[in-house]
Design an enzyme around this catalytic site. Structure first.
Site, mmCIF file in Angstrom:
data_model
loop_
_atom_site.group_PDB
_atom_site.id
_atom_site.type_symbol
_atom_site.label_atom_id
_atom_site.label_comp_id
_atom_site.label_asym_id
_atom_site.label_seq_id
_atom_site.Cartn_x
_atom_site.Cartn_y
_atom_site.Cartn_z
ATOM 1 N N ASP A 19 -0.017 11.113 14.585
ATOM 2 C CA ASP A 19 -1.014 10.505 13.708
ATOM 3 C C ASP A 19 -1.694 9.362 14.442
ATOM 4 O O ASP A 19 -1.877 8.265 13.917
ATOM 5 C CB ASP A 19 -0.363 10.005 12.415
ATOM 6 C CG ASP A 19 -1.385 9.713 11.320
ATOM 7 O OD1 ASP A 19 -2.506 10.246 11.406
ATOM 8 O OD2 ASP A 19 -1.072 8.942 10.398
ATOM 9 N N GLY A 61 0.815 -1.205 0.000
ATOM 10 C CA GLY A 61 0.000 0.000 0.000
ATOM 11 C C GLY A 61 0.849 1.255 0.000
ATOM 12 O O GLY A 61 2.076 1.209 0.100
ATOM 13 N N GLY A 87 1.507 4.943 1.782
ATOM 14 C CA GLY A 87 1.298 5.755 2.955
ATOM 15 C C GLY A 87 1.445 7.225 2.637
ATOM 16 O O GLY A 87 1.511 7.623 1.472
ATOM 17 N N LYS A 125 9.254 -0.354 4.346
ATOM 18 C CA LYS A 125 8.737 0.972 4.011
ATOM 19 C C LYS A 125 9.792 1.725 3.207
ATOM 20 O O LYS A 125 10.878 2.009 3.713
ATOM 21 C CB LYS A 125 8.383 1.763 5.270
ATOM 22 C CG LYS A 125 7.097 1.320 5.949
ATOM 23 C CD LYS A 125 6.753 2.274 7.067
ATOM 24 C CE LYS A 125 5.393 1.968 7.664
ATOM 25 N NZ LYS A 125 5.029 2.944 8.722
#
Length: 356
Positions: free
Chosen positions: A208, A83, A85, A114
């Site tokens: 976040d 995915g 981010g 990541k």
């Protein structure tokens, strides 16, 4: 350049040796689990899960060679993509947890890679971020396994969380609903993670914090993700950071940040109150437009409790959870409890036996 890098590595290693001793003193227990920041977005072979589960305390994050990351992600093949981010792309992979080299799928340790897309960040700033991140070790954080800075690549490798995000279990039908006792346990896990961040010598504010950044491991224990967003700014009770540096989602924003742009550890406490109500009601934060008067009586409280929890809780225990949430949601930041106090309160709530 290589000498500078080697010197930096030695310095980080020395710092981490001291931090490891501090971690052992602070953490109540260490369980092993594996992680993906976007684990709900791809299917995972349950038959291979046991081989991806590791029975060791969290090691200190170490450098991983770029060639090994490329091999583990099959050179970032689209099929390995998980995915997108805010500032990175995520890829699934398997590595040998000891040698930190690529391993075959289903063997070694399942991880998420990541790959940072924020190329405006200076390489030196990136090294400082890693220097700080590798010091954060706690069973209630999605922990950093390794990192890569070769050829100006900026990549972080995290443990894999196979049971997806907390929002997946509360707001979708793809996962089994969490029972009352597990929800209280999840709340306690999250509180412990925030407490660890807040109680450091230089407090960390999670910028976040929301259900989408709370993930569940093999045993449905909760861990905080994306806490790195709070590591590169001045922090503490009087800290103030710019709006461009914050990713607070709609429904989770503390009033002092909305009005003045102030973000402190007590702002995290406010958001924790929202998360606590989400756990109790099974309702999104953006739909929780309820005033304190709504919770004035136990009978009115029952109207917001997730219907899937019917018969699993005592009314007294549920009411105590809501009162704790309301304390966290106090409009005055100074009147909100510290996360350490929230941990104590939730530990006491665990003593309430569910109704059979």
């Amino acid at each position: 350049m290589s000498r500078v890098y080697d010197s930096w590595e030695k310095l980080v290693g020395a710092v981490l040796d001291r931090e490891e001793l501090r971690r052992l003193a602070l953490c109540d227990s260490f369980t092993t689990s594996n992680y993906s920041d976007h684990s709900s977005r791809f299917s995972f072979d349950s038959s291979a899960a046991s081989s991806g589960r590791n029975n060791f305390s969290y090691p200190i994050a170490r450098p991983i060679e770029l060639k090994e990351i490329r091999k583990a992600t099959e050179n970032f093949r689209p099929a390995m993509f998980i995915g997108q981010g805010v500032m990175c792309q995520a890829f699934r992979a398997w590595i040998d947890e000891h040698a930190l080299v690529a391993s075959k799928p289903g063997s070694g340790m399942a991880v998420t890679v990541k790959k940072w897309c924020n190329y405006l960040e200076r390489h030196q700033d990136w090294l400082k971020k890693i220097d700080y991140l590798v010091q954060l070790r706690h069973p209630k954080l999605v922990n950093l396994v390794g990192y890569c800075t070769e050829e100006d690549n900026m990549m972080l490798v995290y443990e894999f969380m196979p049971n997806g995000s907390l929002s997946d279990h509360l707001f979708t039908t793809q996962n089994q609903s969490l029972p009352w006792t597990r929800r209280i346990r999840v709340a306690l896990d999250v509180a412990r993670g925030l407490c660890y961040l807040h109680d450091r010598d230089r407090p960390i504010i999670h910028r976040d914090f929301k259900l989408d950044n709370i993930f569940l491991d093999w045993e449905l224990n909760a861990k905080l993700s994306n806490y790195s967003y709070g590591t590169d700014d001045p922090t503490g009770e009087k800290a103030c950071v710019g709006t461009h540096q914050v990713f607070v989602a709609h429904g989770y924003t503390a009033p002092e940040y909305t009005l003045k742009g102030h973000l402190t550890t007590k702002s995290n406490v406010y958001t924790f109150g929202v998360v606590l109500l989400e756990l109790l009601s099974g309702t999104l934060a953006s739909n929780l437009n309820l005033g304190k008067s709504y919770f004035g009586t136990k009978s009115r409280l029952l109207q917001i409790i997730d219907v899937r929890l019917g018969g699993q809780y005592s009314h007294d225990a549920a009411y105590e959870v809501v009162k704790l949430a309301l304390k966290c949601l106090n409009q005055d930041p100074k009147a909100r409890p510290r996360m350490a106090d929230v941990v104590v309160a939730l530990q006491q709530l665990q003593g309430h036996e569910p109704v059979q």
